[in-house]
Scaffold this active site. Structure first.
Site, mmCIF file in Angstrom:
data_model
loop_
_atom_site.group_PDB
_atom_site.id
_atom_site.type_symbol
_atom_site.label_atom_id
_atom_site.label_comp_id
_atom_site.label_asym_id
_atom_site.label_seq_id
_atom_site.Cartn_x
_atom_site.Cartn_y
_atom_site.Cartn_z
ATOM 1 N N ASP A 1 0.799 -1.212 0.000
ATOM 2 C CA ASP A 1 0.000 0.000 0.000
ATOM 3 C C ASP A 1 0.844 1.280 0.000
ATOM 4 O OD1 ASP A 1 -2.435 1.129 -0.130
ATOM 5 O OD2 ASP A 1 -2.970 0.821 1.966
ATOM 6 N N GLY A 2 0.357 2.275 -0.717
ATOM 7 C CA GLY A 2 0.997 3.588 -0.691
ATOM 8 C C GLY A 2 1.680 3.966 -1.996
ATOM 9 N N ASN B 1 -10.505 -3.196 -6.250
ATOM 10 C CA ASN B 1 -9.648 -2.370 -7.118
ATOM 11 C C ASN B 1 -10.181 -2.246 -8.558
ATOM 12 O OD1 ASN B 1 -6.433 -3.254 -5.575
ATOM 13 N ND2 ASN B 1 -7.828 -1.542 -5.164
ATOM 14 N N TRP B 2 -11.145 -3.117 -8.932
ATOM 15 C CA TRP B 2 -11.743 -2.975 -10.273
ATOM 16 C C TRP B 2 -12.482 -1.651 -10.389
ATOM 17 C CZ3 TRP B 2 -9.946 -6.069 -13.828
ATOM 18 C CH2 TRP B 2 -9.563 -7.373 -13.500
ATOM 19 N N ARG C 1 -5.896 -1.291 8.751
ATOM 20 C CA ARG C 1 -7.013 -2.199 8.440
ATOM 21 C C ARG C 1 -6.490 -3.448 7.751
ATOM 22 N NH1 ARG C 1 -8.571 2.654 6.355
ATOM 23 N NH2 ARG C 1 -7.789 2.026 4.307
ATOM 24 N N GLU D 1 0.352 -12.383 13.417
ATOM 25 C CA GLU D 1 0.804 -11.160 14.070
ATOM 26 C C GLU D 1 0.740 -10.039 13.026
ATOM 27 O OE1 GLU D 1 1.831 -10.899 17.291
ATOM 28 O OE2 GLU D 1 1.447 -13.019 17.635
HETATM 29 C C1 FPP Z 1 -1.850 -0.238 -3.412
HETATM 30 O O1 FPP Z 1 -1.408 1.100 -3.415
HETATM 31 C C2 FPP Z 1 -1.232 -0.971 -4.490
HETATM 32 C C3 FPP Z 1 -1.889 -1.540 -5.523
HETATM 33 C C4 FPP Z 1 -3.366 -1.484 -5.667
HETATM 34 C C5 FPP Z 1 -1.154 -2.227 -6.611
HETATM 35 C C6 FPP Z 1 0.041 -3.032 -6.215
HETATM 36 C C7 FPP Z 1 0.625 -3.576 -7.450
HETATM 37 C C8 FPP Z 1 1.931 -3.585 -7.743
HETATM 38 C C9 FPP Z 1 3.011 -3.137 -6.835
HETATM 39 C C10 FPP Z 1 2.283 -4.061 -9.098
HETATM 40 C C11 FPP Z 1 3.316 -5.062 -9.134
HETATM 41 C C12 FPP Z 1 2.852 -6.333 -8.566
HETATM 42 C C13 FPP Z 1 3.363 -7.490 -8.953
HETATM 43 C C14 FPP Z 1 2.923 -8.743 -8.305
HETATM 44 C C15 FPP Z 1 4.369 -7.565 -10.008
HETATM 45 P P1 FPP Z 1 -2.428 2.272 -3.746
HETATM 46 O O2 FPP Z 1 -2.513 2.420 -5.221
HETATM 47 O O3 FPP Z 1 -3.716 1.969 -3.064
HETATM 48 O O4 FPP Z 1 -1.731 3.506 -3.138
HETATM 49 P P2 FPP Z 1 -2.434 4.744 -2.433
HETATM 50 O O5 FPP Z 1 -3.218 4.196 -1.276
HETATM 51 O O6 FPP Z 1 -1.286 5.575 -2.004
HETATM 52 O O7 FPP Z 1 -3.293 5.410 -3.455
#
Ligand code: FPP
Length: 215
Positions: free
Chosen positions: A2-3, A50-51, A164, A177
């Site tokens: 995340d982030g 996420n969709w 969360r 944990e």
């Molecule tokens: C959450 O951050 C991240 C995602 C929804 C995508 C994670 C996917 C990758 C790192 C792509 C590579 C993965 C693989 C397996 C090669 P966010 O977009 O929710 O960030 P934010 O909360 O700061 O908006």
């Protein structure tokens, strides 16, 4: 993981560049895990929710995943990584489903397991398992989940300051944990990894019993 989006925004870059940086962080963390003798790493790459993101971001993320699979396929095989996807894979494009199955088959004997949660939701997984379940108790139910052959997670790390579970491994997290950090996923490096691991090592796990469970 995340982030990524906030990491990119802070640098005035498009969100997808945060996800690309996130993929690099994944490679790093996989490396640290192997150095520490950890055998399973599960990453939440794309949730059932996420969709609902913009079409452009969804497409860019799917393309990033496809190219990760294509580009890393040989490296994963060479490094004895067993690649596995959990989630509602029928939601993914036919070509992505095909390259996932091929990579899973090709790497099935790997010693380290990388599990990627894609179009994944814990409740959705439990519902799908319930359709297959025909009795037998918790262990039998666990075998109906996408994670049938994967042990429950010992430690769940959430980055970016969110506190969360967000529908991640709901069943499997019963005794896990948790480690929360404000660090954005693309910035997650050795220092933060060690902090998370040390924090885990200093905890007494009782797994519901009164006697401490040794790690
Ligand atoms: C959450 O951050 C991240 C995602 C929804 C995508 C994670 C996917 C990758 C790192 C792509 C590579 C993965 C693989 C397996 C090669 P966010 O977009 O929710 O960030 P934010 O909360 O700061 O908006």
């Amino acid at each position: 993981m995340d982030g990524n989006g906030r990491w990119a925004k802070a640098r005035r870059k498009p969100r997808i560049s945060g996800h690309k940086e996130g993929a690099l962080a994944l490679d790093r963390v996989m490396h640290y895990c192997r150095e520490e003798g950890i055998e399973y790493l599960t990453v939440y790459a794309f949730s059932t929710e996420n969709w609902n993101r913009s079409r452009a971001e969804v497409t860019a993320l799917m393309n990033l995943l496809s190219s990760y699979i294509k580009e890393k396929s040989d490296t994963l095989l060479k490094n004895q990584v067993r690649f596995k996807v959990i989630g509602r894979r029928s939601d993914l494009s036919k070509s992505l489903q095909k390259s996932i199955s091929q990579l899973e088959e090709k790497t099935k004997d790997g010693q380290f397991t990388l599990i990627v949660a894609l179009s994944y939701g814990g409740r959705d997984e439990i519902l799908r398992a319930a359709e297959k379940y025909s009795g037998g108790g918790e262990e039998a139910f666990s075998k109906c989940l996408d994670t049938a052959d994967i042990p429950d997670p010992d430690l769940i790390i959430r980055t970016s300051g969110e506190l969360r579970l967000s529908n991640f491994l709901l069943w499997q997290a019963a005794y896990s944990e948790f480690y929360f950090t404000d660090v954005m996923w693309p910035d997650f490096g050795r220092e933060e990894f060690d902090k998370a691991l040390n924090s885990y090592k200093n905890r007494e796990r009782r797994m519901g019993s009164r006697k401490g469970v040794r790690k």
